[in-house]
Design a protein around this motif. Structure first.
Motif: not given
Length: 350
Positions: A199-215, A257-262, A311-317
């Motif tokens: 379960x941890x690996x599956x969650x980590x996989x989704x956190x890294x890059x959710x397939x739903x975002x691309x698909x 997605x990344x700004x919302x996530x952060x 905050x800096x990363x969100x502004x930059x993105x």
């Protein structure tokens, strides 16, 4: 004074470009106000006194085909060379330090040997160019990060998780192949541990890059992420959206997605709240993300809790996709994060 002479006088006096006029020996004949504002009084005095080397005291070289700054084959030595019809030169100014200029140096009166040296400040253009290259490099870095996250996410999901799942199934089968109570207890403990790891690996996989975002896009990725946050941390996320199944450029969807996530993660870690409001809408070709909480907040201008890199990363993105990013917060009145990105070129996808 006739009109042409009047206009030339106005140009000389009011031009933002610096103009130096020299005779063939290098003595300064005249300078407009913009030129006199560049060099200090000692250099001006030497120029008017006819010292041909006076400008060397403030010049830091010109840009050639082989070097950024060089004094070889100086424009003063060969003023009529085609190399010096337009080039770049660096001067030590009296107020701004070393400044890059676009320069021209050519003869305007061959009989008298009168030459004009004209300079246009390139500082603003250099800053714009530097910002452009910084943004370009940052886009490449973020794109590389996202691609690597996607690769690792797929690897974890398709390889590591599948192998673990196979091992868990083998353990479940093994329970029916023995009656040894001690062995059965150990097998059950191992099965529980491996299931938790899976379960941890599956969650980590989704956190890294959710397939739903691309698909499937932002709508599916947001709902999936919020569901995991609620299940893992008990955080209630009140989500409103008007996007339906509309798709946007991949870079824009990633930034949103990344700004919302952060932003949601920051609320979870620092705001001391159990509810966060998220709104995702589009109006007048602007995609708008709003994340609000009624937590502890912080004073704008102060270092927020943690590293402040979020905050800096969100502004930059946001800047990389031409968007605007605003934070409104205060002690005891929560935090409001607003990201707006123009999407006039977005294409709908049913």
């Amino acid at each position: 004074m006739d009109l042409p002479n009047l206009l030339m006088t106005k140009l000389f006096e009011n031009s933002m470009e610096a103009m130096f006029f020299f005779d063939r020996e290098g003595k300064a004949l005249a300078m407009n106000p913009a030129a006199e504002n560049i060099v200090d009084k000692d250099i001006l005095k030497q120029l008017y006194q006819g010292n041909p080397q006076a400008l060397c005291g403030t010049c830091r070289g010109y840009t050639s085909e082989t070097e950024l700054r060089t004094c070889l084959n100086c424009y003063f030595i060969t003023p009529d060379s085609e190399d010096f019809t337009s080039y770049q030169v660096y001067l030590e100014t009296k107020d701004k330090g070393i400044v890059p200029y676009a320069a021209t140096f050519h003869t305007i009166d061959y009989e008298q040997g009168i030459r004009v040296f004209m300079l246009r400040d390139l500082t603003r253009q250099f800053k714009t160019q530097e910002k452009f290259y910084q943004n370009k490099m940052m886009k490449h870095v973020i794109e590389a990060q996202e691609n690597e996250r996607k690769r690792i996410s797929r690897e974890l999901h398709d390889s590591v998780a599948q192998e673990l799942m196979s091992a868990v199934i083998d353990l479940r089968v093994l329970k029916y192949m023995t009656s040894d109570e001690q062995l059965l207890r150990k097998v059950k403990q191992t099965e529980v541990s491996m299931t938790r790891l899976l379960n941890d690996i599956r969650n980590l996989s989704v956190e890294l890059r959710p397939a739903a975002l691309d698909d499937f896009g932002l709508e599916a990725a947001f709902r999936s992420h919020f569901k995991r946050m609620e299940q893992s941390y008990g955080l209630v996320i009140e989500y409103k959206s008007q996007l339906s199944e509309k798709r946007y450029e991949s870079e824009i969807e990633t930034v949103m997605y990344r700004v919302c996530q952060e932003a949601v993660l920051n609320a979870l870690k620092y705001a001391q709240v159990d509810t966060v409001k998220v709104s995702l809408t589009e109006k007048d070709d602007v995609l708008r993300l709003l994340v609000e909480d009624e937590g502890t907040g912080f004073k704008l201008g102060d270092e927020p809790s943690g590293t402040g890199l979020g905050l800096f990363g969100m502004q930059e993105r946001a800047e990389l996709v031409g968007g605007t990013f605003n934070v409104d917060s205060g002690i005891g009145r929560g935090t409001r994060i607003l990201l707006q990105v123009p999407v006039g070129f977005a294409q709908g996808k049913e």
